[in-house]
Design an enzyme around this catalytic site. Structure first.
Site, PDB file in Angstrom:
ATOM      1  N   THR A  60     -42.624  31.467  83.157  1.00  0.00           N
ATOM      2  CA  THR A  60     -41.828  31.654  81.929  1.00  0.00           C
ATOM      3  C   THR A  60     -41.198  33.039  81.996  1.00  0.00           C
ATOM      4  O   THR A  60     -41.724  33.934  82.650  1.00  0.00           O
ATOM      5  CB  THR A  60     -42.700  31.584  80.663  1.00  0.00           C
ATOM      6  N   LYS A  72     -39.108  38.021  56.971  1.00  0.00           N
ATOM      7  CA  LYS A  72     -39.808  37.900  55.707  1.00  0.00           C
ATOM      8  C   LYS A  72     -39.194  38.885  54.730  1.00  0.00           C
ATOM      9  O   LYS A  72     -39.332  40.091  54.870  1.00  0.00           O
ATOM     10  CB  LYS A  72     -41.307  38.171  55.890  1.00  0.00           C
TER      11      LYS A  72
HETATM   12  P1  ADP Z   1     -38.520  31.374  77.204  1.00  0.00           P
HETATM   13  O1  ADP Z   1     -39.748  31.388  76.350  1.00  0.00           O
HETATM   14  O2  ADP Z   1     -38.482  32.404  78.225  1.00  0.00           O
HETATM   15  O3  ADP Z   1     -37.240  31.250  76.423  1.00  0.00           O
HETATM   16  P2  ADP Z   1     -38.524  28.575  77.717  1.00  0.00           P
HETATM   17  O4  ADP Z   1     -37.306  28.134  78.367  1.00  0.00           O
HETATM   18  O5  ADP Z   1     -39.785  27.929  78.071  1.00  0.00           O
HETATM   19  O6  ADP Z   1     -38.650  30.046  78.044  1.00  0.00           O
HETATM   20  O7  ADP Z   1     -38.254  28.538  76.164  1.00  0.00           O
HETATM   21  C1  ADP Z   1     -38.934  27.742  75.257  1.00  0.00           C
HETATM   22  C2  ADP Z   1     -38.517  28.112  73.879  1.00  0.00           C
HETATM   23  O8  ADP Z   1     -37.135  27.880  73.661  1.00  0.00           O
HETATM   24  C3  ADP Z   1     -39.196  27.300  72.805  1.00  0.00           C
HETATM   25  O9  ADP Z   1     -40.483  27.778  72.536  1.00  0.00           O
HETATM   26  C4  ADP Z   1     -38.240  27.484  71.638  1.00  0.00           C
HETATM   27  O10 ADP Z   1     -38.463  28.704  70.967  1.00  0.00           O
HETATM   28  C5  ADP Z   1     -36.896  27.564  72.303  1.00  0.00           C
HETATM   29  N1  ADP Z   1     -36.220  26.263  72.192  1.00  0.00           N
HETATM   30  C6  ADP Z   1     -36.094  25.326  73.124  1.00  0.00           C
HETATM   31  N2  ADP Z   1     -35.365  24.295  72.680  1.00  0.00           N
HETATM   32  C7  ADP Z   1     -35.021  24.566  71.405  1.00  0.00           C
HETATM   33  C8  ADP Z   1     -34.274  23.881  70.388  1.00  0.00           C
HETATM   34  N3  ADP Z   1     -33.712  22.715  70.591  1.00  0.00           N
HETATM   35  N4  ADP Z   1     -34.166  24.484  69.185  1.00  0.00           N
HETATM   36  C9  ADP Z   1     -34.727  25.682  68.950  1.00  0.00           C
HETATM   37  N5  ADP Z   1     -35.417  26.378  69.864  1.00  0.00           N
HETATM   38  C10 ADP Z   1     -35.571  25.828  71.081  1.00  0.00           C
END
Ligand code: ADP
Length: 542
Positions: free
Chosen positions: A186, A436
């Site tokens: 990640t 908040k």
């Molecule tokens: P990073 O944490 O480095 O961004 P990831 O690609 O694993 O790596 O990201 C996952 C995060 O991306 C999720 O926990 C969420 O916060 C965000 N995310 C993914 N898809 C969506 C979506 N459709 N709407 C809102 N947030 C999203």
């Protein structure tokens, strides 16, 4: 009593056999080269995978050694996706956009033995290689391998030379389906990146979800444009899904800018595509400047960060293309949820479902937890942190027991929102981005979506900033569309129709470019830093 069913392992080799055999003559991978494409049928990719596996055996990959890839989306990367796990080794996709020290950290942490690197990335890779302590072989794909200087203890090979003359068949071993197949770190915006290790089984089951009608609905004959990088959460499962059902793949290589993407779509006629909102924002702007025929697209899957509803509307109303909004994480393989309206819902009634993050499939169990650890109802109102578990959800990080992120087998997603009784997920924020104000939550995602609905706005980012009276208030950072004008007062006025009065932001700033992360998401941490260091010109409306 045990079942009478066969227990054959769910494996990548099984997926590969399906793609290279029954679909070998009909499906193809197309790699964009700038002005045109080079193509290989899946049968040829199968032979290439065998050659690569033999070559890797020759480099000492005899067990579960990690084979890193430092590559764009292209045919050779796809070959590695198939060959490396199928031979029993572990594919480690290196995110080329991480900071150099993070890249060195992940290669060392995963103990990569071999790295395959695209020649176009050599300038970047050459600086990292001397620091990658466990790497013994670097294999340069395309170009001239001698352009890469080998540090002591490392051998450099040319991909084509290494594969030349290798047998076209490989005796793929029968593996334990729970063994590691691939790993992905990640991006780790705050701490060191964390390694997620996918198993053959988790990838196999996830691939089925990619192909389910209620999932990404990838099917035989589809032409999937994989814009989402293969180093970002396994390109959302497209490569394996495509091999499973015989869909072709269109790979953009390094041509990820709006202009070549549009050219690629016009020439290669994808039927579906997947990418983060930022990419589509650029593509839509490009299409607005100069119309092109993208009518081959049936659906585009957009996720990775919240897809602005206006973007979904534009796709639907201007191009007749359905956007499927999806939520997921590296830790969830990544498909967590997909927004397809329930059966029988049509027309305008579809929108509340389509703009949500979607429904979770049977394999992804979810619960919402409040600050005191209480489990909340799926009532469409109660807001808490989302926790998930299931056969393609991680329950630990590689070599790192970070108890904060996991408990009782559940993954704490760090995402905050609510679930409706019908199982639709609505995210309001990431836990670390929650605003908040005077004890009440303001959803930064909701505000961003509302501001981005203004025709002059290209992008909007909202962060919480300190405020004497309310402790925190939203600050909106706006990127205007080329040639458009708008001022803070006008934008606030525009919001007054859709946003509660007390939530109307008084802090605004206009920026030329939104800071983005390595995978193209809004980088709120950087925006916060710019704000705290006084780098933003903030307008305070009273
Ligand atoms: P990073 O944490 O480095 O961004 P990831 O690609 O694993 O790596 O990201 C996952 C995060 O991306 C999720 O926990 C969420 O916060 C965000 N995310 C993914 N898809 C969506 C979506 N459709 N709407 C809102 N947030 C999203």
């Amino acid at each position: 009593m045990l079942s009478t069913m066969n227990d054959g392992p769910l494996s990548i080799a099984r997926i590969m056999r399906q793609g290279t055999g029954p679909h070998g003559a009909t499906a193809e991978v197309v790699t964009w080269t700038g002005a045109e494409s080079r193509r290989s049928g899946y049968a040829e990719i199968g032979r290439e995978a065998a050659r690569l596996a033999h070559a890797l055996r020759g480099l000492g990959v005899t067990g579960d050694q990690r084979v890193g890839t430092f590559m764009w989306n292209n045919a050779e990367h796809l070959t590695a996706y198939l060959a490396v796990p199928s031979m029993g080794a572990v594919l480690h996709t290196l995110n080329i956009r991480l900071f150099p020290e993070q890249l060195v950290y992940v290669a060392n942490h995963a103990e990569d033995h071999v790295v395959l690197v695209d020649h176009t990335l050599l300038p970047l890779f050459a600086k990292l290689l001397p620091e990658m302590k466990t790497v013994r072989h670097a294999v340069v794909v395309g170009g001239d391998a001698s352009a890469l200087e080998a540090p002591a203890g490392v051998e450099v090979h040319g991909y084509a030379d290494l594969l030349a003359g290798q047998p076209e068949e490989f005796d793929w071993p029968e593996l334990d389906e729970r063994s590691a197949a691939a790993m992905c770190y990640t991006s780790g915006t705050t701490a060191n990146p964390k390694g997620v290790v996918y198993s053959h089984r988790s990838i196999y089951l996830h691939s089925m979800q990619v192909c389910m009608t209620d999932g990404m609905a990838l099917e035989q004959g589809d032409r999937g444009l994989a814009v989402v990088p293969m180093f970002h959460a396994m390109s959302w499962g497209l490569p394996y899904g495509a091999f499973m059902v015989g869909a072709s793949l269109i790979m953009p290589d390094r041509f990820l800018q709006p202009e070549p993407l549009v050219a690629m779509m016009t020439a290669e006629r994808p039927t579906m595509a997947a990418a983060v909102p930022t990419i589509w924002q650029g593509v839509l702007a490009e299409l607005a400047k100069e119309p092109h025929d993208i009518s081959s697209l049936r659906e585009v899957v957009i996720g990775g960060s919240a897809c602005p509803p206006t973007m979904m509307r534009t796709f639907q109303e201007d191009y007749g293309i359905t956007v499927v909004h999806a939520w997921g994480m590296t830790e969830t393989s990544p498909l967590g949820s997909l927004a397809r309206p329930p059966a029988g819902v049509t027309g305008e009634d579809e929108w509340p479902y389509r703009v949500s993050q979607g429904r979770l499939p049977a394999s992804v169990e979810a619960r919402l937890v409040d600050d005191d650890g209480r489990i909340l109802q799926w009532d469409g109102l109660s807001i808490g942190e989302l926790e998930v578990r299931g056969p393609w959800v991680a329950e630990a990080y590689y070599g790192d027991d970070d108890p904060e992120k996991f408990h009782d087998g559940w993954l704490r997603t760090g995402d905050v929102g609510y679930l409706t009784p019908e199982g639709f997920l609505h995210l309001t924020d990431r836990a670390k981005d929650v605003i908040k104000s005077g004890g009440e939550w303001i959803s930064s995602v909701e505000l961003e979506n509302q501001v981005m609905a203004h025709p002059a706005v290209a992008e909007a980012m909202v962060i919480g900033v300190p405020d004497e009276k309310w402790s925190e208030r939203p600050l909106v950072a706006v990127v205007l569309r080329e040639g458009e004008t708008a001022d803070a007062a006008g934008l606030r006025e525009f919001l007054s129709g859709s946003v509660a009065r007390w939530q109307l932001p008084e802090y605004w700033t206009f920026i030329t470019e939104a800071p983005k992360t390595s995978v193209g998401k809004f980088d709120k941490k950087r925006l916060r830093k710019q704000h705290s260091e006084g780098d933003l010109d903030v307008i305070h409306l009273t």
